[in-house]
Design a protein around this motif. Structure first.
Motif, PDB file in Angstrom:
ATOM      1  N   ILE A 115     -17.035  -0.513 -11.702  1.00 13.68           N
ATOM      2  CA  ILE A 115     -16.786   0.593 -10.775  1.00 13.68           C
ATOM      3  C   ILE A 115     -17.796   0.570  -9.634  1.00 13.68           C
ATOM      4  N   THR A 116     -19.057   0.326  -9.957  1.00 14.17           N
ATOM      5  CA  THR A 116     -20.111   0.301  -8.940  1.00 14.17           C
ATOM      6  C   THR A 116     -19.843  -0.770  -7.889  1.00 14.17           C
ATOM      7  N   HIS A 117     -19.358  -1.945  -8.338  1.00 16.60           N
ATOM      8  CA  HIS A 117     -19.139  -3.073  -7.425  1.00 16.60           C
ATOM      9  C   HIS A 117     -17.658  -3.245  -7.071  1.00 16.60           C
ATOM     10  N   TYR A 118     -16.897  -2.162  -7.135  1.00 13.65           N
ATOM     11  CA  TYR A 118     -15.441  -2.233  -6.944  1.00 13.65           C
ATOM     12  C   TYR A 118     -15.055  -2.855  -5.607  1.00 13.65           C
ATOM     13  N   ARG A 119     -15.726  -2.483  -4.544  1.00 14.76           N
ATOM     14  CA  ARG A 119     -15.386  -2.989  -3.217  1.00 14.76           C
ATOM     15  C   ARG A 119     -16.127  -4.286  -2.866  1.00 14.76           C
ATOM     16  N   GLU A 120     -17.005  -4.742  -3.724  1.00 19.34           N
ATOM     17  CA  GLU A 120     -17.816  -5.915  -3.407  1.00 19.34           C
ATOM     18  C   GLU A 120     -17.256  -7.206  -3.982  1.00 19.34           C
ATOM     19  N   ASP A 121     -16.525  -7.117  -5.083  1.00 16.99           N
ATOM     20  CA  ASP A 121     -15.982  -8.302  -5.741  1.00 16.99           C
ATOM     21  C   ASP A 121     -14.476  -8.137  -5.899  1.00 16.99           C
ATOM     22  N   ASP A 152     -12.292  -9.915  -7.437  1.00 17.79           N
ATOM     23  CA  ASP A 152     -11.810 -10.194  -8.795  1.00 17.79           C
ATOM     24  C   ASP A 152     -12.000  -8.979  -9.698  1.00 17.79           C
ATOM     25  N   GLN A 153     -13.166  -8.364  -9.622  1.00 14.86           N
ATOM     26  CA  GLN A 153     -13.416  -7.164 -10.416  1.00 14.86           C
ATOM     27  C   GLN A 153     -12.520  -6.023  -9.952  1.00 14.86           C
ATOM     28  N   GLN A 154     -12.272  -5.937  -8.661  1.00 13.07           N
ATOM     29  CA  GLN A 154     -11.384  -4.904  -8.121  1.00 13.07           C
ATOM     30  C   GLN A 154      -9.972  -5.071  -8.672  1.00 13.07           C
ATOM     31  N   ASN A 155      -9.452  -6.292  -8.656  1.00 10.32           N
ATOM     32  CA  ASN A 155      -8.106  -6.534  -9.175  1.00 10.32           C
ATOM     33  C   ASN A 155      -8.030  -6.270 -10.675  1.00 10.32           C
ATOM     34  N   LEU A 156      -9.107  -6.606 -11.392  1.00 13.02           N
ATOM     35  CA  LEU A 156      -9.123  -6.368 -12.841  1.00 13.02           C
ATOM     36  C   LEU A 156      -9.083  -4.874 -13.145  1.00 13.02           C
ATOM     37  N   ILE A 157      -9.892  -4.089 -12.435  1.00 15.29           N
ATOM     38  CA  ILE A 157      -9.906  -2.635 -12.649  1.00 15.29           C
ATOM     39  C   ILE A 157      -8.544  -2.036 -12.311  1.00 15.29           C
ATOM     40  N   ASP A 158      -7.966  -2.458 -11.180  1.00 16.63           N
ATOM     41  CA  ASP A 158      -6.659  -1.931 -10.785  1.00 16.63           C
ATOM     42  C   ASP A 158      -5.603  -2.245 -11.833  1.00 16.63           C
ATOM     43  N   TRP A 159      -5.663  -3.460 -12.403  1.00 17.52           N
ATOM     44  CA  TRP A 159      -4.689  -3.822 -13.445  1.00 17.52           C
ATOM     45  C   TRP A 159      -4.870  -2.966 -14.698  1.00 17.52           C
ATOM     46  N   VAL A 176     -10.283   8.595  -5.446  1.00 16.76           N
ATOM     47  CA  VAL A 176     -10.219   7.556  -6.474  1.00 16.76           C
ATOM     48  C   VAL A 176      -9.326   6.429  -5.945  1.00 16.76           C
ATOM     49  N   PRO A 177      -9.398   5.230  -6.509  1.00 18.69           N
ATOM     50  CA  PRO A 177      -8.509   4.141  -6.066  1.00 18.69           C
ATOM     51  C   PRO A 177      -7.042   4.469  -6.331  1.00 18.69           C
ATOM     52  N   PHE A 178      -6.176   3.805  -5.615  1.00 14.86           N
ATOM     53  CA  PHE A 178      -4.732   4.032  -5.775  1.00 14.86           C
ATOM     54  C   PHE A 178      -4.259   3.721  -7.195  1.00 14.86           C
ATOM     55  N   SER A 179      -5.007   2.847  -7.913  1.00 13.62           N
ATOM     56  CA  SER A 179      -4.600   2.474  -9.266  1.00 13.62           C
ATOM     57  C   SER A 179      -4.747   3.621 -10.261  1.00 13.62           C
ATOM     58  N   CYS A 180      -5.459   4.689  -9.858  1.00 12.60           N
ATOM     59  CA  CYS A 180      -5.572   5.874 -10.720  1.00 12.60           C
ATOM     60  C   CYS A 180      -4.339   6.770 -10.606  1.00 12.60           C
ATOM     61  N   CYS A 181      -3.531   6.569  -9.572  1.00 14.04           N
ATOM     62  CA  CYS A 181      -2.400   7.456  -9.306  1.00 14.04           C
ATOM     63  C   CYS A 181      -1.238   7.184 -10.259  1.00 14.04           C
TER      64      CYS A 181
END
Length: 274
Positions: free
Chosen positions: A133-139, A141-148, A186-191
């Protein structure tokens, strides 16, 4: 009437069926491992990781690194089994059997440790997700994993809830002072998704954590944390997980037995020749 000669298969012959079963299965794993490895290397190349290794602050949580490791292991096991069976190489077949035995041992150990140290594993998973979550916008790959995880797998938001997104500099409520449109959101993936949605609304999570937000938040985003959702998913799918683990262990044991039987046939054939 001339006598009929009966031919019996020489017991020292190498079983072609066994040989090509091992070859066929492992050539698939060989190519699968190569593809996974290539995807991991490509992901690192896209992030320019090879030229800037200082980016790897926590390499164990890097999805690309995990793909590289999984791809390498799968490629090596598939290679030793495939080439070992095709070339009737007892050394490679022995390596193949050892790799499968080590993998089986690792899986059994991981399964036992999961139940013995369940609370510790939960803490590590929580810590890892908070880092994501902390590095959501920095990586990416981690962003796509969290969204999934949040959108497709568990339908959740944050570790314990939407408030966890305060850990991210872009979604923190104080970031509105520096002009972040995502502040207190929150990110769109929370919706929550609707079947009627044709185009995904990427701004659906804006302002939902503001006290002045007028709409019903529970109808807009998932209010359940991913930790709770993961525990519920595991409880509901325990039988499937256990069955999959047993099938994987059985497949490893079967592979070891096949490799050992093929090695025995090869040794018997060589002994006959000498």
């Amino acid at each position: 009437m001339p006598g009929i000669r009966k031919y019996r298969r020489d017991t020292t012959e190498v079983s072609c069926c066994l040989k090509y079963v091992i070859f066929g299965v492992n050539i698939l794993f060989w190519f699968l491992g190569l593809i996974i490895l290539a995807v991991g290397v490509w992901a690192w190349t896209e992030k320019d990781t090879f030229n800037n290794l200082s980016r790897l602050t926590n390499i164990a949580l890097d999805p690309a690194f995990i793909l590289i490791c999984v791809g390498t292991i799968t490629f090596i096991i598939g290679f030793t089994g495939c080439v070992g069976a095709l070339r009737e190489n007892t050394c490679l077949l022995a390596c193949y059997a050892v790799f499968l035995a080590l993998l089986l041992l690792a899986e059994m150990t991981a399964g036992i440790l999961f139940f013995v140290f369940k609370d510790w594993i939960k803490q590590q998973a929580t810590s890892g997700f908070q880092t994501f979550i902390t590095h959501y916008r920095e990586d990416p790959d981690q962003q796509n994993l969290i969204d999934w995880i949040q959108e497709d797998w568990l339908q959740c938001c944050g570790v314990e809830g939407p408030k966890d997104w305060d850990r991210n500099a872009y979604f923190n409520c104080s970031s509105g002072a520096v002009g972040s449109r995502e502040a207190c959101g929150v990110p769109f993936s929370c919706c929550r998704t609707k079947p009627s949605d044709i185009i995904r609304n990427k701004q659906c999570g804006y302002d939902v954590r503001k006290p002045t937000y007028s709409l019903d938040i529970a109808k807009i985003i998932h209010d359940k944390g991913c930790l709770e959702a993961a525990e519920e998913w595991f409880d509901h799918n325990l039988l499937i997980v256990a069955t999959s683990a047993v099938c994987a262990a059985f497949a490893h044991i079967l592979g070891i037995c096949f490799a050992q039987n093929l090695r025995a046939d090869i040794f018997a054939q060589k002994a006959k020749w000498h």
